[in-house]
Design a protein around this motif. Structure first.
Motif, PDB file in Angstrom:
ATOM      1  N   SER A 156       0.831  -1.212   0.000  1.00  0.00           N
ATOM      2  CA  SER A 156       0.000   0.000   0.000  1.00  0.00           C
ATOM      3  C   SER A 156       0.861   1.256   0.000  1.00  0.00           C
ATOM      4  N   LYS A 157       1.989   1.212   0.704  1.00  0.00           N
ATOM      5  CA  LYS A 157       2.902   2.354   0.711  1.00  0.00           C
ATOM      6  C   LYS A 157       3.512   2.589  -0.669  1.00  0.00           C
ATOM      7  N   ALA A 158       3.624   1.508  -1.444  1.00  0.00           N
ATOM      8  CA  ALA A 158       4.154   1.623  -2.805  1.00  0.00           C
ATOM      9  C   ALA A 158       3.093   2.115  -3.786  1.00  0.00           C
ATOM     10  N   GLY A 159       1.863   2.317  -3.284  1.00  0.00           N
ATOM     11  CA  GLY A 159       0.812   2.887  -4.120  1.00  0.00           C
ATOM     12  C   GLY A 159      -0.203   1.905  -4.660  1.00  0.00           C
ATOM     13  N   TYR A 160      -0.141   0.646  -4.235  1.00  0.00           N
ATOM     14  CA  TYR A 160      -1.054  -0.364  -4.758  1.00  0.00           C
ATOM     15  C   TYR A 160      -2.270  -0.551  -3.855  1.00  0.00           C
ATOM     16  N   GLN A 161      -3.401  -0.890  -4.475  1.00  0.00           N
ATOM     17  CA  GLN A 161      -4.566  -1.333  -3.727  1.00  0.00           C
ATOM     18  C   GLN A 161      -4.337  -2.786  -3.318  1.00  0.00           C
ATOM     19  N   VAL A 162      -4.721  -3.129  -2.088  1.00  0.00           N
ATOM     20  CA  VAL A 162      -4.455  -4.465  -1.557  1.00  0.00           C
ATOM     21  C   VAL A 162      -5.740  -5.075  -1.020  1.00  0.00           C
ATOM     22  N   VAL A 163      -5.934  -6.358  -1.308  1.00  0.00           N
ATOM     23  CA  VAL A 163      -7.009  -7.142  -0.699  1.00  0.00           C
ATOM     24  C   VAL A 163      -6.349  -8.176   0.203  1.00  0.00           C
ATOM     25  N   LEU A 164      -6.667  -8.131   1.500  1.00  0.00           N
ATOM     26  CA  LEU A 164      -6.066  -9.030   2.486  1.00  0.00           C
ATOM     27  C   LEU A 164      -7.131  -9.997   2.992  1.00  0.00           C
ATOM     28  N   LYS A 208      -8.149  -3.440   1.747  1.00  0.00           N
ATOM     29  CA  LYS A 208      -9.473  -3.996   2.026  1.00  0.00           C
ATOM     30  C   LYS A 208      -9.274  -5.325   2.741  1.00  0.00           C
ATOM     31  N   VAL A 209      -9.814  -5.446   3.967  1.00  0.00           N
ATOM     32  CA  VAL A 209      -9.585  -6.622   4.796  1.00  0.00           C
ATOM     33  C   VAL A 209     -10.831  -7.497   4.836  1.00  0.00           C
ATOM     34  N   TYR A 210     -10.631  -8.798   4.595  1.00  0.00           N
ATOM     35  CA  TYR A 210     -11.686  -9.792   4.753  1.00  0.00           C
ATOM     36  C   TYR A 210     -11.242 -10.768   5.840  1.00  0.00           C
ATOM     37  N   THR A 211     -11.907 -10.744   7.007  1.00  0.00           N
ATOM     38  CA  THR A 211     -11.623 -11.723   8.052  1.00  0.00           C
ATOM     39  C   THR A 211     -12.715 -12.785   8.049  1.00  0.00           C
ATOM     40  N   GLY A 212     -12.391 -13.949   8.620  1.00  0.00           N
ATOM     41  CA  GLY A 212     -13.330 -15.063   8.562  1.00  0.00           C
ATOM     42  C   GLY A 212     -13.624 -15.450   7.127  1.00  0.00           C
ATOM     43  N   ALA A 213     -12.605 -15.366   6.284  1.00  0.00           N
ATOM     44  CA  ALA A 213     -12.817 -15.548   4.844  1.00  0.00           C
ATOM     45  C   ALA A 213     -11.768 -16.484   4.253  1.00  0.00           C
ATOM     46  N   ARG A 214     -12.096 -17.029   3.102  1.00  0.00           N
ATOM     47  CA  ARG A 214     -11.179 -17.896   2.358  1.00  0.00           C
ATOM     48  C   ARG A 214     -11.265 -17.578   0.871  1.00  0.00           C
ATOM     49  N   VAL A 215     -10.161 -17.806   0.188  1.00  0.00           N
ATOM     50  CA  VAL A 215     -10.179 -17.700  -1.272  1.00  0.00           C
ATOM     51  C   VAL A 215     -10.806 -18.977  -1.807  1.00  0.00           C
ATOM     52  N   VAL A 224      -4.763 -10.318 -14.798  1.00  0.00           N
ATOM     53  CA  VAL A 224      -6.183 -10.458 -15.140  1.00  0.00           C
ATOM     54  C   VAL A 224      -6.831 -11.569 -14.308  1.00  0.00           C
ATOM     55  N   PHE A 225      -6.319 -11.780 -13.101  1.00  0.00           N
ATOM     56  CA  PHE A 225      -6.916 -12.779 -12.225  1.00  0.00           C
ATOM     57  C   PHE A 225      -8.316 -12.344 -11.787  1.00  0.00           C
ATOM     58  N   GLU A 226      -9.205 -13.323 -11.663  1.00  0.00           N
ATOM     59  CA  GLU A 226     -10.514 -13.123 -11.054  1.00  0.00           C
ATOM     60  C   GLU A 226     -10.576 -14.022  -9.828  1.00  0.00           C
ATOM     61  N   VAL A 227     -10.867 -13.442  -8.672  1.00  0.00           N
ATOM     62  CA  VAL A 227     -10.805 -14.169  -7.408  1.00  0.00           C
ATOM     63  C   VAL A 227     -12.160 -14.116  -6.714  1.00  0.00           C
ATOM     64  N   SER A 228     -12.633 -15.285  -6.274  1.00  0.00           N
ATOM     65  CA  SER A 228     -13.863 -15.366  -5.484  1.00  0.00           C
ATOM     66  C   SER A 228     -13.483 -15.582  -4.024  1.00  0.00           C
ATOM     67  N   ILE A 229     -14.025 -14.745  -3.142  1.00  0.00           N
ATOM     68  CA  ILE A 229     -13.730 -14.822  -1.714  1.00  0.00           C
ATOM     69  C   ILE A 229     -15.010 -15.191  -0.969  1.00  0.00           C
ATOM     70  N   LYS A 230     -14.930 -16.224  -0.145  1.00  0.00           N
ATOM     71  CA  LYS A 230     -16.081 -16.662   0.647  1.00  0.00           C
ATOM     72  C   LYS A 230     -15.900 -16.191   2.082  1.00  0.00           C
ATOM     73  N   GLN A 231     -16.841 -15.383   2.562  1.00  0.00           N
ATOM     74  CA  GLN A 231     -16.759 -14.813   3.908  1.00  0.00           C
ATOM     75  C   GLN A 231     -18.057 -15.086   4.655  1.00  0.00           C
ATOM     76  N   ASN A 232     -17.925 -15.751   5.790  1.00  0.00           N
ATOM     77  CA  ASN A 232     -19.094 -16.069   6.621  1.00  0.00           C
ATOM     78  C   ASN A 232     -20.183 -16.781   5.823  1.00  0.00           C
ATOM     79  N   GLY A 233     -19.758 -17.695   4.964  1.00  0.00           N
ATOM     80  CA  GLY A 233     -20.700 -18.492   4.194  1.00  0.00           C
ATOM     81  C   GLY A 233     -21.212 -17.839   2.935  1.00  0.00           C
ATOM     82  N   THR A 234     -20.807 -16.597   2.677  1.00  0.00           N
ATOM     83  CA  THR A 234     -21.287 -15.874   1.496  1.00  0.00           C
ATOM     84  C   THR A 234     -20.123 -15.547   0.573  1.00  0.00           C
ATOM     85  N   THR A 235     -20.311 -15.776  -0.728  1.00  0.00           N
ATOM     86  CA  THR A 235     -19.260 -15.488  -1.706  1.00  0.00           C
ATOM     87  C   THR A 235     -19.434 -14.087  -2.275  1.00  0.00           C
TER      88      THR A 235
END
Length: 235
Positions: A156-164, A208-215, A224-235
């Motif tokens: 993020s300090k280098a200027g990128y958006q991050v999904v954790l 952007k932080v997703y806790t209780g989540a899995r890829v 050009v990756f597309e990633v689905s994240i499942k959090q608390n039973g919802t994708t």
């Protein structure tokens, strides 16, 4: 784009002692009809590489015959973007392994140049890759432990958006169990600074932080990756 061939013959490493370089130049510009042919005593040096780059930029050379050492070495020196590059091994396969000054040795070198010219003539110029979709510069970090959070902050300090993405309900990983840590170099123990790192991550507008989540799924390729994240039973 029109193909323009150029040949470069190195006379160093004993090549010039074993072969008649002038005859090879005459063959290249004459029978082989290569418009540009240059020689250099040390083609893999900075000066030699600069000679090739100058022809690429000013003469439009984009199909390169490099008659010098084995293609198994100096590949980084002779790597020219968007150009055809064919390496002719005059050093190991001719000058170092055949009798110096012999007629057959000269003929062997000439034949290698003929084969290279025919090969380059049949090759097509490389086409730069153009993705169908705009490349994404968002970085996905999987795991919200010490390493994952540090990676996210630095990106993020280098200027990128991050999904954790962290599978547990809270960030921290194993480091949450540590009360104190040793300094490096060692001067004693200090309180675990993990809470400060967690605050830095959660307060950053670029993370952007997703806790209780899995890829759950990834598709596509670099940029050009597309990633689905499942959090608390919802994708």
């Amino acid at each position: 784009m029109e193909k323009k061939t150029a040949a470069y013959i190195c006379s160093g490493c004993g090549i010039g002692d074993a072969l008649n370089i002038e005859e090879l130049v005459s063959l290249t510009t004459g029978d082989l009809k290569v418009p540009i042919c240059r020689t250099h005593a040390n083609l893999c040096s900075q000066e030699g590489a600069a000679l090739i780059k100058q022809d690429i930029e000013k003469e439009g050379a984009n199909a390169l015959i490099i008659a010098a050492c084995s293609p198994r070495v100096m590949y980084d020196v002779f790597n020219f973007e968007n150009c055809i590059v064919d390496r002719v091994n005059l050093r190991e396969q001719v000058a170092w392994s055949q009798p110096a000054g012999d007629e057959n040795t000269q003929m062997m070198a000439a034949d290698y140049l003929r084969m290279s010219a025919a090969k380059v003539a049949a090759m097509e110029l490389p086409v730069p890759y153009k993705p169908e979709k705009e490349l994404s510069k968002t970085i996905l970090v999987v795991g919200g432990g010490l390493a994952g959070m540090t990676s996210a902050v630095e990106a993020s300090k280098a200027g990128y958006q991050v999904v954790l993405v962290e599978k547990e309900a809270e960030l921290g990983g194993f480091q949450k169990k540590v009360g104190q840590i040793a300094t490096f170099p060692y001067k004693g123990l200090v309180d675990n600074p993990l809470s400060d790192l967690v605050k830095e991550v959660t307060s950053s507008p670029k993370i952007k932080v997703y806790t209780g989540a899995r890829v759950e799924k990834t598709a596509g390729g670099p940029g050009v990756f597309e990633v689905s994240i499942k959090q608390n039973g919802t994708t």
